[in-house]
Write a protein that holds these residues in place. Structure first.
Motif, short mmCIF file in Angstrom:
data_model
loop_
_atom_site.label_atom_id
_atom_site.label_comp_id
_atom_site.label_asym_id
_atom_site.label_seq_id
_atom_site.Cartn_x
_atom_site.Cartn_y
_atom_site.Cartn_z
N MET A 199 -8.58 -9.87 6.02
CA MET A 199 -8.32 -11.30 5.89
C MET A 199 -8.58 -11.83 4.49
O MET A 199 -8.07 -12.90 4.12
CB MET A 199 -9.18 -12.08 6.90
CG MET A 199 -8.91 -11.70 8.34
SD MET A 199 -7.16 -11.80 8.79
CE MET A 199 -7.18 -11.09 10.43
N SER A 200 -9.35 -11.11 3.67
CA SER A 200 -9.62 -11.55 2.30
C SER A 200 -8.81 -10.77 1.27
O SER A 200 -9.04 -10.90 0.07
CB SER A 200 -11.12 -11.42 1.98
OG SER A 200 -11.53 -10.07 2.12
N ASN A 201 -7.86 -9.96 1.74
CA ASN A 201 -7.04 -9.15 0.83
C ASN A 201 -6.06 -10.05 0.08
O ASN A 201 -5.20 -10.70 0.68
CB ASN A 201 -6.28 -8.09 1.64
CG ASN A 201 -5.60 -7.06 0.75
OD1 ASN A 201 -5.00 -7.39 -0.26
ND2 ASN A 201 -5.71 -5.81 1.15
N GLU A 202 -6.17 -10.07 -1.24
CA GLU A 202 -5.33 -10.96 -2.05
C GLU A 202 -3.86 -10.56 -2.01
O GLU A 202 -2.98 -11.42 -2.10
CB GLU A 202 -5.83 -10.97 -3.50
CG GLU A 202 -7.19 -11.63 -3.66
CD GLU A 202 -7.60 -11.74 -5.12
OE1 GLU A 202 -6.78 -11.36 -5.98
OE2 GLU A 202 -8.72 -12.19 -5.39
N VAL A 203 -3.58 -9.27 -1.89
CA VAL A 203 -2.18 -8.82 -1.83
C VAL A 203 -1.50 -9.35 -0.59
O VAL A 203 -0.35 -9.82 -0.63
CB VAL A 203 -2.11 -7.28 -1.88
CG1 VAL A 203 -0.67 -6.80 -1.73
CG2 VAL A 203 -2.70 -6.76 -3.19
N LEU A 204 -2.21 -9.32 0.54
CA LEU A 204 -1.62 -9.77 1.80
C LEU A 204 -1.40 -11.28 1.84
O LEU A 204 -0.66 -11.77 2.70
CB LEU A 204 -2.50 -9.35 2.98
CG LEU A 204 -2.51 -7.86 3.32
CD1 LEU A 204 -3.46 -7.58 4.47
CD2 LEU A 204 -1.11 -7.36 3.67
N LEU A 233 7.18 -3.70 0.97
CA LEU A 233 6.51 -3.15 -0.20
C LEU A 233 5.15 -3.79 -0.42
O LEU A 233 4.22 -3.13 -0.90
CB LEU A 233 7.40 -3.32 -1.43
CG LEU A 233 8.70 -2.51 -1.43
CD1 LEU A 233 9.52 -2.82 -2.68
CD2 LEU A 233 8.43 -1.02 -1.33
N ILE A 234 5.01 -5.07 -0.06
CA ILE A 234 3.69 -5.71 -0.14
C ILE A 234 2.71 -5.03 0.82
O ILE A 234 1.57 -4.73 0.48
CB ILE A 234 3.80 -7.21 0.19
CG1 ILE A 234 4.64 -7.93 -0.87
CG2 ILE A 234 2.41 -7.85 0.26
CD1 ILE A 234 4.86 -9.40 -0.57
N VAL A 235 3.18 -4.77 2.03
CA VAL A 235 2.34 -4.11 3.03
C VAL A 235 1.98 -2.70 2.57
O VAL A 235 0.84 -2.25 2.72
CB VAL A 235 3.06 -4.09 4.39
CG1 VAL A 235 2.26 -3.28 5.41
CG2 VAL A 235 3.28 -5.51 4.91
N TYR A 236 2.95 -1.99 1.99
CA TYR A 236 2.67 -0.64 1.48
C TYR A 236 1.64 -0.70 0.36
O TYR A 236 0.72 0.14 0.30
CB TYR A 236 3.97 0.00 0.97
CG TYR A 236 3.79 1.40 0.39
CD1 TYR A 236 3.78 2.51 1.22
CD2 TYR A 236 3.61 1.59 -0.98
CE1 TYR A 236 3.62 3.79 0.70
CE2 TYR A 236 3.43 2.86 -1.51
CZ TYR A 236 3.44 3.95 -0.66
OH TYR A 236 3.26 5.22 -1.18
N SER A 279 0.15 -0.50 -7.22
CA SER A 279 0.49 -1.78 -7.84
C SER A 279 1.78 -2.33 -7.25
O SER A 279 2.83 -1.68 -7.31
CB SER A 279 0.64 -1.60 -9.36
OG SER A 279 1.26 -2.73 -9.93
N ILE A 280 1.71 -3.53 -6.70
CA ILE A 280 2.91 -4.15 -6.11
C ILE A 280 3.92 -4.48 -7.19
O ILE A 280 5.14 -4.41 -6.96
CB ILE A 280 2.52 -5.42 -5.31
CG1 ILE A 280 3.75 -6.06 -4.68
CG2 ILE A 280 1.80 -6.42 -6.19
CD1 ILE A 280 4.49 -5.18 -3.71
N VAL A 281 3.45 -4.79 -8.40
CA VAL A 281 4.38 -5.11 -9.49
C VAL A 281 5.20 -3.88 -9.86
O VAL A 281 6.43 -3.95 -10.02
CB VAL A 281 3.59 -5.63 -10.71
CG1 VAL A 281 4.53 -5.91 -11.87
CG2 VAL A 281 2.81 -6.88 -10.35
N CYS A 319 -1.54 -8.80 10.14
CA CYS A 319 -2.98 -8.75 9.86
C CYS A 319 -3.74 -8.00 10.94
O CYS A 319 -4.62 -7.17 10.64
CB CYS A 319 -3.53 -10.17 9.70
SG CYS A 319 -3.04 -10.97 8.16
N TRP A 320 -3.42 -8.24 12.20
CA TRP A 320 -4.11 -7.52 13.26
C TRP A 320 -3.74 -6.05 13.29
O TRP A 320 -4.55 -5.20 13.66
CB TRP A 320 -3.85 -8.17 14.62
CG TRP A 320 -4.61 -9.44 14.82
CD1 TRP A 320 -4.12 -10.68 15.03
CD2 TRP A 320 -6.05 -9.59 14.82
NE1 TRP A 320 -5.14 -11.60 15.14
CE2 TRP A 320 -6.32 -10.95 15.02
CE3 TRP A 320 -7.11 -8.70 14.64
CZ2 TRP A 320 -7.63 -11.44 15.05
CZ3 TRP A 320 -8.41 -9.18 14.67
CH2 TRP A 320 -8.66 -10.54 14.88
N LEU A 321 -2.52 -5.73 12.86
CA LEU A 321 -2.16 -4.33 12.70
C LEU A 321 -3.04 -3.67 11.64
O LEU A 321 -3.50 -2.53 11.81
CB LEU A 321 -0.69 -4.19 12.31
CG LEU A 321 0.33 -4.04 13.45
CD1 LEU A 321 1.75 -4.08 12.90
CD2 LEU A 321 0.10 -2.74 14.21
#
Length: 471
Positions: free
Chosen positions: A87-92, A192-195, A202-204, A322-324
């Motif tokens: 829940m605190s993951n900045e990417v998500l 790709l964000i989830v990956y 790096s998502i970028v 998120c629950w996944l």
């Protein structure tokens, strides 16, 4: 029974429960906690307070202290920590914002204008209506990243128009199904964000690496559509004057400016700000969500009902992701603690595979998993199992991630579990049979396989932009 054997039983039971139809996220959490209770069981730690009670302690005190010890297993601490981590993951954080942008654009009546404009602009190209539908699908899929929404909306908009223009039903269906799946590959892709969140890549760089493979796949689709329309004109007859009238150049230019340009600018602004380091993915997603609202307002399609639907669908999909993650992190931590990942790693390393053979084996497994599972479940649950092996075979996780994204196109297109085909069948006219849709997607499936082979042979398709932009 050893701990690694129990870990393999854990994985086997999970696969069984998946095929039985149990909810994936809650199955992961339940099995993670259940097997974790055994893995972290420590009677001395759990009932330490109970053992320290003196003989004068009352019965109620003894009972409550013993029950507290029952829940003093470290698996509950792990579960809480994993939930907080997700829940605190900045990417998500970018996921709900991109989802909201997609849902609001979907309801802004942009797609019908875009399809009509491209249909007129490409009328002199063989298979013009198919080309217009495919480009519309690609743009709309890029803006939304939601396969079901793109296939459904384009099926309602473009498929009846192509059938009225005497297009072959299988050919028309294949175009919509293939075009609708592009959103999980072409940036800004939610997949790709989830990956990136699951693998710490790096998502970028992922976005930069996915751009050329995505455009390559679109190019292969267009080559097939135009080529088949030339070689077999009966599948895509040229439009008559009544179907697509001539439009003065000035009016056509205005139609492009008012339909194609706003969506293209929105996508380019979001993607460009990420790729050139002007904004983080989360900041760019927030601007994209605001831009989607502005487009809906400009097109006079922003109503309270549509806004409420977009927010509801965004919250529902984000909660699922998120629950996944929570369930997957808990399940994976217990699986790794019991030695499951080590057993799988030793087994694969013992096969003495070359890097290319390992890549083919991994992609084949992911291809098969794509039949019963959604892409989110594959990325969050099964892809992390392969990650520790990438270093052994000297494979870049970025390259592996783009291959997975390409591979997951096939999971939406491959019978008998081709979800795109079922999405389209649900809204297609009764005369369009499911077998025709399956027949129509097969050539596009070949295009996906060709694009994967091109990536194997020419890996610079992936690395060119990341190296050019970031060194």
């Amino acid at each position: 029974m050893t701990d690694p054997q129990i870990a393999l039983i854990q994985l086997g039971l999970f696969i069984v429960f998946v095929f039985l139809g149990f909810p994936i996220a809650f199955t992961l959490m339940a099995m993670g906690i259940g097997f974790g209770y055994f893995a972290y069981f420590d009677a001395g730690r759990m009932w330490r307070a109970f053992d320290r009670l003196d003989e004068t302690a009352g019965t109620w005190t003894q009972i409550t202290t013993w029950v507290e010890g029952l829940f003093n297993n470290r698996i509950f601490d792990l579960f809480v920590n994993q939930t907080y981590t997700v829940m605190s993951n900045e990417v998500l954080t970018a996921v709900p914002l991109f989802l909201f942008m997609g849902y609001i654009v979907e309801r802004a009546n942009i797609v019908d204008r875009l399809f009509s404009t491209l249909n007129i602009a490409s009328k002199n190209i063989p298979g013009s209506m198919g080309v217009a539908a495919l480009i519309t699908c690609a743009l709309f899929a890029t803006a939304t990243g939601i396969v079901g929404a793109v296939v459904t909306l384009m099926g309602l908009l473009a498929l009846p128009a192509m059938l009225r223009a005497r297009y072959d039903p299988a050919f028309a269906s294949g175009i919509i199904c293939a075009g609708g799946t592009l959103g999980i590959l072409i940036p800004p892709s939610i997949m790709l964000i989830v990956y990136a969140a699951a693998t710490n890549v790096s998502i970028v760089r992922l976005y930069a690496g996915a751009l050329l493979p995505g455009l390559t796949l679109v190019g292969l689709y267009l080559v097939y559509v135009v080529g088949r329309s030339i070689l077999q004109p009966s599948v895509a007859p040229r439009p008559t004057e009544d179907e697509i009238p001539d439009v003065p150049f000035g009016r056509l230019l205005w139609m492009i400016v008012t339909s194609f340009l706003p969506l293209a600018v929105l996508i380019a602004a979001v993607l460009g700000s990420i790729l050139f380091g002007l904004a983080t993915p989360t900041e760019a997603a927030s601007v994209g969500a605001l831009g989607g609202l502005a487009l809906a307002l400009i097109y006079r399609a922003l109503s309270w009902q549509r806004l409420r639907e977009s927010v509801y669908l965004t919250v529902r999909t984000t909660a699922m992701v998120c629950w996944l993650f929570v369930g997957s992190y808990t399940f994976s931590a217990v699986f790794s603690y019991l030695g499951g990942e080590q057993v799988i790693g030793q087994f694969v390393e013992g096969l003495n595979l070359t890097p290319v053979q390992f890549l083919i084996l991994a992609q084949l497994i992911i291809f098969l998993l794509g039949w019963p599972l959604e892409w989110s479940e594959i990325i969050i649950i099964f892809v992390p199992i392969f990650l520790p092996l990438l270093a052994h075979f000297e494979i870049d996780p970025l390259f592996f991630g783009i291959l997975v994204a390409l591979n997951l196109q096939t999971s939406f297109l491959t019978p008998p579990m081709a979800m795109s085909a079922y999405y389209l069948k649900g809204i297609a006219p009764p005369e369009v049979r499911l077998t025709q849709i399956f027949k129509g997607v097969m050539p596009f499936l070949v295009c996906v396989l060709i694009s994967m082979v091109l990536m194997y042979v020419f890996p610079q398709i992936v690395y060119l932009l990341p190296e050019l932009v970031y060194g």
